[in-house]
Design a protein around this motif. Structure first.
Motif, PDB file in Angstrom:
ATOM      1  N   VAL A   1      37.068 -51.012 -33.377  1.00 39.91           N
ATOM      2  CA  VAL A   1      36.655 -52.010 -34.351  1.00 39.91           C
ATOM      3  C   VAL A   1      35.904 -53.114 -33.614  1.00 39.91           C
ATOM      4  O   VAL A   1      36.470 -53.776 -32.737  1.00 39.91           O
ATOM      5  N   PHE A   2      34.625 -53.272 -33.942  1.00 39.87           N
ATOM      6  CA  PHE A   2      33.788 -54.299 -33.318  1.00 39.87           C
ATOM      7  C   PHE A   2      33.739 -55.523 -34.230  1.00 39.87           C
ATOM      8  O   PHE A   2      33.494 -55.404 -35.436  1.00 39.87           O
ATOM      9  N   ILE A   3      33.949 -56.698 -33.641  1.00 37.92           N
ATOM     10  CA  ILE A   3      33.840 -57.944 -34.405  1.00 37.92           C
ATOM     11  C   ILE A   3      32.874 -58.874 -33.673  1.00 37.92           C
ATOM     12  O   ILE A   3      33.249 -59.575 -32.725  1.00 37.92           O
ATOM     13  N   PRO A   4      31.597 -58.878 -34.076  1.00 36.77           N
ATOM     14  CA  PRO A   4      30.612 -59.749 -33.445  1.00 36.77           C
ATOM     15  C   PRO A   4      30.617 -61.143 -34.056  1.00 36.77           C
ATOM     16  O   PRO A   4      31.058 -61.334 -35.192  1.00 36.77           O
ATOM     17  N   SER A   5      30.134 -62.121 -33.307  1.00 40.44           N
ATOM     18  CA  SER A   5      29.823 -63.413 -33.906  1.00 40.44           C
ATOM     19  C   SER A   5      28.624 -63.226 -34.823  1.00 40.44           C
ATOM     20  O   SER A   5      27.761 -62.383 -34.562  1.00 40.44           O
ATOM     21  N   PRO A   6      28.547 -64.005 -35.898  1.00 39.62           N
ATOM     22  CA  PRO A   6      27.371 -63.911 -36.761  1.00 39.62           C
ATOM     23  C   PRO A   6      26.143 -64.468 -36.046  1.00 39.62           C
ATOM     24  O   PRO A   6      26.257 -65.309 -35.167  1.00 39.62           O
ATOM     25  N   GLY A   7      24.973 -63.975 -36.415  1.00 39.20           N
ATOM     26  CA  GLY A   7      23.748 -64.509 -35.832  1.00 39.20           C
ATOM     27  C   GLY A   7      22.990 -63.512 -35.010  1.00 39.20           C
ATOM     28  O   GLY A   7      23.519 -62.500 -34.544  1.00 39.20           O
TER      29      GLY A   7
ATOM     30  N   ALA B   1      41.718 -47.159 -31.514  1.00 37.48           N
ATOM     31  CA  ALA B   1      41.630 -47.198 -30.056  1.00 37.48           C
ATOM     32  C   ALA B   1      41.556 -48.610 -29.503  1.00 37.48           C
ATOM     33  O   ALA B   1      41.830 -48.834 -28.326  1.00 37.48           O
ATOM     34  N   GLY B   2      41.166 -49.576 -30.348  1.00 35.61           N
ATOM     35  CA  GLY B   2      41.078 -50.941 -29.856  1.00 35.61           C
ATOM     36  C   GLY B   2      40.073 -51.764 -30.622  1.00 35.61           C
ATOM     37  O   GLY B   2      39.308 -51.254 -31.448  1.00 35.61           O
ATOM     38  N   PHE B   3      40.100 -53.074 -30.327  1.00 37.31           N
ATOM     39  CA  PHE B   3      39.141 -54.023 -30.875  1.00 37.31           C
ATOM     40  C   PHE B   3      38.166 -54.413 -29.765  1.00 37.31           C
ATOM     41  O   PHE B   3      38.586 -54.662 -28.632  1.00 37.31           O
ATOM     42  N   VAL B   4      36.883 -54.479 -30.085  1.00 37.87           N
ATOM     43  CA  VAL B   4      35.882 -55.040 -29.181  1.00 37.87           C
ATOM     44  C   VAL B   4      35.379 -56.311 -29.842  1.00 37.87           C
ATOM     45  O   VAL B   4      34.662 -56.263 -30.849  1.00 37.87           O
ATOM     46  N   VAL B   5      35.776 -57.468 -29.318  1.00 37.18           N
ATOM     47  CA  VAL B   5      35.495 -58.736 -29.993  1.00 37.18           C
ATOM     48  C   VAL B   5      34.497 -59.560 -29.190  1.00 37.18           C
ATOM     49  O   VAL B   5      34.524 -59.591 -27.958  1.00 37.18           O
ATOM     50  N   ASP B   6      33.620 -60.219 -29.907  1.00 37.47           N
ATOM     51  CA  ASP B   6      32.667 -61.143 -29.302  1.00 37.47           C
ATOM     52  C   ASP B   6      33.416 -62.317 -28.666  1.00 37.47           C
ATOM     53  O   ASP B   6      34.534 -62.658 -29.078  1.00 37.47           O
TER      54      ASP B   6
ATOM     55  N   CYS C   1      35.018 -64.759 -30.935  1.00 38.16           N
ATOM     56  CA  CYS C   1      35.933 -64.194 -31.933  1.00 38.16           C
ATOM     57  C   CYS C   1      37.278 -63.826 -31.331  1.00 38.16           C
ATOM     58  O   CYS C   1      37.975 -62.941 -31.845  1.00 38.16           O
ATOM     59  N   MET C   2      37.667 -64.492 -30.253  1.00 42.05           N
ATOM     60  CA  MET C   2      38.895 -64.124 -29.560  1.00 42.05           C
ATOM     61  C   MET C   2      40.144 -64.297 -30.427  1.00 42.05           C
ATOM     62  O   MET C   2      41.175 -63.673 -30.175  1.00 42.05           O
ATOM     63  N   ALA C   3      40.054 -65.123 -31.459  1.00 38.93           N
ATOM     64  CA  ALA C   3      41.205 -65.287 -32.353  1.00 38.93           C
ATOM     65  C   ALA C   3      41.584 -63.968 -33.010  1.00 38.93           C
ATOM     66  O   ALA C   3      42.735 -63.783 -33.427  1.00 38.93           O
ATOM     67  N   MET C   4      40.625 -63.035 -33.110  1.00 39.45           N
ATOM     68  CA  MET C   4      40.918 -61.733 -33.715  1.00 39.45           C
ATOM     69  C   MET C   4      41.848 -60.881 -32.850  1.00 39.45           C
ATOM     70  O   MET C   4      42.337 -59.839 -33.293  1.00 39.45           O
ATOM     71  N   THR C   5      42.120 -61.326 -31.630  1.00 40.48           N
ATOM     72  CA  THR C   5      43.118 -60.649 -30.797  1.00 40.48           C
ATOM     73  C   THR C   5      44.471 -60.618 -31.506  1.00 40.48           C
ATOM     74  O   THR C   5      45.233 -59.660 -31.373  1.00 40.48           O
ATOM     75  N   ASP C   6      44.754 -61.660 -32.273  1.00 40.30           N
ATOM     76  CA  ASP C   6      46.018 -61.701 -33.019  1.00 40.30           C
ATOM     77  C   ASP C   6      46.111 -60.534 -33.996  1.00 40.30           C
ATOM     78  O   ASP C   6      47.185 -59.929 -34.152  1.00 40.30           O
ATOM     79  N   VAL C   7      44.994 -60.207 -34.652  1.00 34.75           N
ATOM     80  CA  VAL C   7      44.983 -59.092 -35.597  1.00 34.75           C
ATOM     81  C   VAL C   7      45.157 -57.775 -34.841  1.00 34.75           C
ATOM     82  O   VAL C   7      45.920 -56.895 -35.266  1.00 34.75           O
ATOM     83  N   ALA C   8      44.464 -57.639 -33.714  1.00 30.79           N
ATOM     84  CA  ALA C   8      44.609 -56.431 -32.896  1.00 30.79           C
ATOM     85  C   ALA C   8      46.060 -56.233 -32.481  1.00 30.79           C
ATOM     86  O   ALA C   8      46.601 -55.119 -32.531  1.00 30.79           O
ATOM     87  N   ASN C   9      46.705 -57.326 -32.080  1.00 23.68           N
ATOM     88  CA  ASN C   9      48.106 -57.230 -31.644  1.00 23.68           C
ATOM     89  C   ASN C   9      49.022 -56.774 -32.783  1.00 23.68           C
ATOM     90  O   ASN C   9      49.996 -56.051 -32.555  1.00 23.68           O
ATOM     91  N   GLU C  10      48.722 -57.197 -34.002  1.00 24.73           N
ATOM     92  CA  GLU C  10      49.528 -56.777 -35.153  1.00 24.73           C
ATOM     93  C   GLU C  10      49.507 -55.259 -35.331  1.00 24.73           C
ATOM     94  O   GLU C  10      50.486 -54.663 -35.789  1.00 24.73           O
ATOM     95  N   PHE C  11      48.370 -54.653 -34.950  1.00 27.65           N
ATOM     96  CA  PHE C  11      48.232 -53.197 -35.077  1.00 27.65           C
ATOM     97  C   PHE C  11      48.574 -52.471 -33.778  1.00 27.65           C
ATOM     98  O   PHE C  11      48.404 -51.254 -33.671  1.00 27.65           O
ATOM     99  N   GLY C  12      49.029 -53.220 -32.776  1.00 29.61           N
ATOM    100  CA  GLY C  12      49.366 -52.612 -31.490  1.00 29.61           C
ATOM    101  C   GLY C  12      48.156 -52.070 -30.753  1.00 29.61           C
ATOM    102  O   GLY C  12      48.274 -51.122 -29.964  1.00 29.61           O
ATOM    103  N   ALA C  13      46.984 -52.669 -31.008  1.00 32.24           N
ATOM    104  CA  ALA C  13      45.732 -52.177 -30.410  1.00 32.24           C
ATOM    105  C   ALA C  13      45.285 -53.085 -29.273  1.00 32.24           C
ATOM    106  O   ALA C  13      45.410 -54.314 -29.359  1.00 32.24           O
ATOM    107  N   PRO C  14      44.742 -52.511 -28.191  1.00 27.02           N
ATOM    108  CA  PRO C  14      44.210 -53.337 -27.100  1.00 27.02           C
ATOM    109  C   PRO C  14      42.929 -54.046 -27.528  1.00 27.02           C
ATOM    110  O   PRO C  14      42.216 -53.588 -28.422  1.00 27.02           O
ATOM    111  N   THR C  15      42.659 -55.181 -26.889  1.00 26.44           N
ATOM    112  CA  THR C  15      41.439 -55.940 -27.147  1.00 26.44           C
ATOM    113  C   THR C  15      40.537 -55.911 -25.925  1.00 26.44           C
ATOM    114  O   THR C  15      41.000 -56.082 -24.793  1.00 26.44           O
ATOM    115  N   TYR C  16      39.247 -55.710 -26.163  1.00 25.24           N
ATOM    116  CA  TYR C  16      38.214 -55.811 -25.137  1.00 25.24           C
ATOM    117  C   TYR C  16      37.224 -56.888 -25.579  1.00 25.24           C
ATOM    118  O   TYR C  16      36.936 -57.028 -26.768  1.00 25.24           O
ATOM    119  N   THR C  17      36.711 -57.647 -24.619  1.00 25.13           N
ATOM    120  CA  THR C  17      35.732 -58.683 -24.929  1.00 25.13           C
ATOM    121  C   THR C  17      34.324 -58.158 -24.679  1.00 25.13           C
ATOM    122  O   THR C  17      34.078 -57.504 -23.656  1.00 25.13           O
TER     123      THR C  17
END
Length: 475
Positions: free
Chosen positions: A7-13, A109-114, A117-133
Motif C-alpha cells: 500500500v503506497f501513500i504519497p504526499s499530495p502534489g 506485505a507492507g506500507f510504503v509511505v511518503d 505521511c509517517m503518521a500512517m505508520t499507525d495504520v500499518a501497525n494496526e494491520f501488523g504490516a511493516p512500514t517503508y519510507t
C-alpha cells in the motif's frame, strides 16, 4: 496466485505522486508476485494543470482517490497543515486497507509511505504490516536530517540558533562544509516547525527500510554515510533515477513548443522553468527578462502567474504576458525566444536543441536534467531546494549558481520574497551555464552513469532487487 500487496501513500502534489507511481510500476515489472494500491489524498489546489501523473489502472496496480473533504478546510494552517491533513485521512485509509485484506488472494506485505505521511505508520501497525519510507529527495539531504535529529536528541543541539547565521557546518553526508543559509527554512522555526520536522526523521528510524530516489554514482558520499556509518539508520535502497520517461502529451500546446524547438540549433536554447509551484512577482519577472535579453541566448521560458495570497494553489497561466513583461520584450526577442505557460518539462529537456536549464532544483527536476545531460543554473525557491543547489554547484560541480540561498515565501502575495535577484546575477549565471565546458562534461558523464544505474547489473537495478527480497522475506 497469492499476491503480496504493498500500500503506497504519497504526499499530495506534483513532486511526490508521479515518482510514487513510477516506483510502483517498476516494482511490479520486476516481480510478478507483487501488487500495489496507491491511496491518493487530494488537496484543493485549483486546476491540476499537467503536473499530475496519469493514474494507472491494471489488475496489479490500482489508484484509489480520496476526494477533498470540505471539513478539512478547518485544518489549513500554514505550519501544521500537511501533518494535520494526513492525520485527518487515517480513518479513510484504514477502511480502504481493511477492504484489501478481506481478499483471499492478497497478503498485505507492507506500507510504503511518503516522508510527510509517517503518521500512517499507525495504520500499518494496526494491520501488523511493516512500514517503508519513500524519500523523494536526495541521499545527502536524508543524511543531513538524520544527523541533525540525532544531535538534537542526544546532545540537545538547537538548529534554530543558526537562523540568519553565516556559519558553515561540517556534515557527514557532504564532502564540503555546508553554509547554514542553505538549510531548509523550516529548521529555523522556533515555534514548533523545526521540532515537528526533525521528529519525522526520528520516526524514519522505526521503519523497515528507506527507499531513496537517487543512485550510487550521483551521491556516493551521502550514501556511504547512510549505508555504513550509523546502525540506527534502517537499510537504505537507492533506486533512482525514478522518472516518467513516457509522459509526453500530444496536445496543441505541447506540439507548438516542440515544433519551435525543432527549428533551433543543437544545444542553443536556455530553458527556464521553476516547478509546479514556482512563480515570481512582477519586479522579479522583469529582472529575469532583462537578463535573458542581455545574454543574447535563445530561450524557452515557462512563466506563470502566482497564486493569490494565502491560497494553496498552483500558479496559473497569464492571459496577457505583456502585463508582466518589460514593454517591447516579446517583440524584441521574437526571433530567438518563446515565452510559454505550463511546460512539458521532460519532453523539453530531452530535445537536442536545449543546452541549459535555469531551475528551482527540485529533486525530480534535478534527476531529469541529469538523465537528459542538460546542465543547470541553480535558482532554488523553497523546501530542500537550496541544499540540492549546493550539492549540484559545490559538491558535484554540475551546475552554475544564480542565487543558491534564495528563498521565496509560498504564501506571500504574488509569489513574493524579500529577495530580488538582479538581472546582472541572472545573466552571469546563464552565461556560465552555456559556456562552462568542464561543467558540461561532468553532466554528460553523469547522464551515462544514470542510465547505467537502472539496467541489469547497475547499482539501482540491484538495489531494487534487494528491496523486493526484503519485502518478501519480512512477510
Amino acid at each position: 496466485m497469492l499476491t503480496s500487496e504493498l500500500v503506497f501513500i504519497p504526499s499530495p502534489g506534483a513532486g511526490h505522486l508521479p515518482p510514487t507511481v513510477e516506483l510502483a510500476k517498476l516494482l511490479l515489472h520486476r516481480n510478478q508476485r507483487l501488487s500495489v494500491t496507491i491511496i491518493v489524498m487530494n488537496l484543493p489546489l485549483g486546476a491540476k494543470h499537467n503536473t499530475e501523473t496519469t493514474r494507472p489502472c491494471t489488475p496489479r496496480l490500482r489508484c484509489i482517490d480520496i476526494p477533498w473533504d470540505d471539513s478539512s478546510m478547518a485544518l489549513i494552517s500554514p505550519k501544521t497543515f500537511l501533518f494535520a491533513f494526513v492525520e485527518h485521512h487515517k480513518p479513510r485509509v484504514r477502511d480502504i486497507v481493511r477492504g484489501i485484506t478481506e481478499s483471499d488472494s492478497v497478503r498485505l506485505a507492507g506500507f510504503v509511505v511518503d516522508m510527510f505521511c509517517m503518521a500512517m505508520t499507525d495504520v500499518a501497525n494496526e494491520f501488523g504490516a511493516p512500514t517503508y519510507t519513500y524519500f523523494t529527495s536526495g541521499a545527502a539531504t536524508l543524511g543531513l536530517m538524520f544527523y541533525l535529529q540525532a544531535k538534537r536528541n542526544e546532545e540537545g543541539y538547537d538548529v534554530t540558533e543558526l537562523k540568519n547565521s553565516d556559519s558553515e557546518l561540517s556534515l557527514p553526508s557532504y564532502a564540503n562544509p555546508v553554509p547554514a543559509n542553505v538549510l531548509p527554512e523550516v529548521l529555523f522555526d522556533k515555534e514548533g516547525g523545526s521540532k515537528m520536522f526533525l521528529d519525522l526523521w526520528k520516526s524514519f528510524r522505526q521503519t523497515k527500510g528507506i527507499i531513496v530516489n537517487t543512485f550510487q554514482e550521483l551521491e556516493t558520499h551521502g550514501l556511504e554515510y547512510l549505508l555504513s556509518s550509523n546502525p540506527d539508520i534502517p537499510p537504505v535502497f537507492a533506486v533512482g533515477p525514478i522518472l516518467n520517461l513516457e509522459n509526453k502529451k500530444d496536445d496543441n500546446k505541447t506540439n507548438e513548443i516542440m515544433s519551435w524547438l525543432d527549428d533551433q540549433p543543437e544545444n542553443s536554447v536556455v530553458f527556464l522553468c521553476f516547478g509546479s509551484m514556482g512563480s515570481f512577482n512582477e519586479k522579479q519577472v522583469k529582472e529575469i527578462a532583462v537578463a535573458i535579453e542581455r545574454s543574447g541566448q535563445r530561450f524557452l521560458w515557462s512563466l506563470r502567474r502566482p497564486a493569490p495570497k494565502e491560497k494553496i494553489e498552483y500558479p496559473t497561466e497569464y492571459e496577457n504576458l505583456e502585463e508582466v513583461l518589460p514593454e517591447g520584450f516579446l517583440e524584441r526577442t521574437s526571433s530567438v525566444g518563446k515565452v510559454i505557460g505550463w511546460a512539458p518539462q521532460m519532453a523539453v529537456l530531452s530535445h537536442p536543441s536545449v543546452g541549459g536549464f535555469v531551475s528551482h532544483c527540485g529533486w525530480n527536476s534535478t534527476l531529469e536534467s541529469v538523465w537528459c545531460g542538460v546542465p543547470i543554473a541553480a535558482w532554488p525557491l523553497y523546501a530542500e531546494q537550496q541544499l540540492n543547489a549546493f550539492e549540484l554547484v559545490v559538491e558535484l560541480g554540475m551546475a552554475a549558481e544564480i542565487r543558491m540561498d534564495y528563498r521565496t515565501d509560498m504564501r506571500a502575495t504574488g509569489g513574493g520574497s524579500g529577495m530580488v535577484v538582479t538581472a546582472e546575477e541572472i545573466e552571469k549565471g546563464i552565461r556560465k551555464l552555456m559556456s562552462d565546458g568542464e561543467m558540461r562534461r561532468k553532466v554528460k558523464d553523469m547522464k551515462e552513469k544514470s542510465r547505467s544505474a537502472v539496467v541489469e547489473g547497475g547499482s539501482s537495478h540491484t538495489s531494487i532487487g534487494n528491496f523486493i527480497d526484503r519485502v518478501l522475506n519480512v512477510i
